[in-house]
Design a protein around this motif. Structure first.
Motif, PDB file in Angstrom:
ATOM      1  N   ASN A   1       0.752  -1.298   0.064  1.00  0.00           N
ATOM      2  CA  ASN A   1       0.048  -0.186  -0.140  1.00  0.00           C
ATOM      3  C   ASN A   1       0.894   1.259   0.085  1.00  0.00           C
ATOM      4  N   ALA A   2       1.844   1.106   0.785  1.00  0.00           N
ATOM      5  CA  ALA A   2       3.003   2.389   0.918  1.00  0.00           C
ATOM      6  C   ALA A   2       3.612   2.496  -0.638  1.00  0.00           C
ATOM      7  N   ILE A   3       4.025   1.432  -1.316  1.00  0.00           N
ATOM      8  CA  ILE A   3       4.480   1.653  -2.638  1.00  0.00           C
ATOM      9  C   ILE A   3       3.440   2.085  -3.556  1.00  0.00           C
ATOM     10  N   GLU A   4       2.401   1.475  -3.465  1.00  0.00           N
ATOM     11  CA  GLU A   4       1.386   2.287  -4.524  1.00  0.00           C
ATOM     12  C   GLU A   4       1.145   3.831  -4.155  1.00  0.00           C
ATOM     13  N   GLY A   5       0.893   3.950  -3.017  1.00  0.00           N
ATOM     14  CA  GLY A   5       0.688   5.326  -2.623  1.00  0.00           C
ATOM     15  C   GLY A   5       1.694   6.312  -3.135  1.00  0.00           C
TER      16      GLY A   5
END
Length: 164
Positions: A111-115
């Motif tokens: 989720n952090a990478i996508e954000g």
């Protein structure tokens, strides 16, 4: 014929990791204007026309692309990869705990990478203002001013600016 579960797990991890790495790189930004510089609004073509002048001002123009937030796809993919990797550790209840920890950690990381990849981006371009020898002003929006500095003599040849 029985396929070893470790081979299947490792293969699934490799495929999921390959899918995630495709999501990591941001989309490239292509500049459409090239040297010699193109004006903001092209003048009507009336044959070859040459003007001379001096660079009066160079200002930075900043624009920002809208971010799209997260869709949850990164969390799902990260959870799958984390769960598969966590399942490779330990045995019995330790394996179960490692699998759960891998799912949670992978989901948070995905989720952090996508954000980060969907965050707003800031782009810079430059507006070069030229005072012509006949007293007029012309403005040119360019991706980079190159070697132009305020006070430089320039030649405007058919709507294209170059150092003179």
């Amino acid at each position: 014929m029985k396929i070893p579960t470790r081979f299947v797990s490792v293969s699934a991890c490799v495929l999921a990791l390959a899918a995630l790495t495709a999501c990591v790189a941001p989309a490239p930004v292509y500049q459409t204007s090239r040297y010699p510089y193109q004006p903001v609004q092209p003048m009507p073509q009336q044959g070859a026309y040459v003007e001379y002048g001096r660079v009066a001002n160079i200002e930075v123009l900043r624009s920002e692309s809208a971010g799209s937030g997260t869709s949850g796809g990164g969390a799902v993919a990260g959870g799958v990869v984390g769960g598969l990797l966590g399942n490779q550790v330990g045995g019995g209840s330790g394996r179960t705990a490692a699998t759960v920890a891998g799912v949670v950690g992978g989901a948070l990381l995905g989720n952090a990478i996508e954000g980060r990849n969907n965050a707003p981006r800031v782009y810079e371009s430059y507006r070069v203002s030229v005072q012509t020898d006949n007293g007029g002003y012309r403005a040119f929006d360019v991706p980079s001013p190159g070697d132009l500095r305020i006070g430089d003599r320039v030649r405007i040849d058919n709507g294209q600016i170059s150092r003179f």
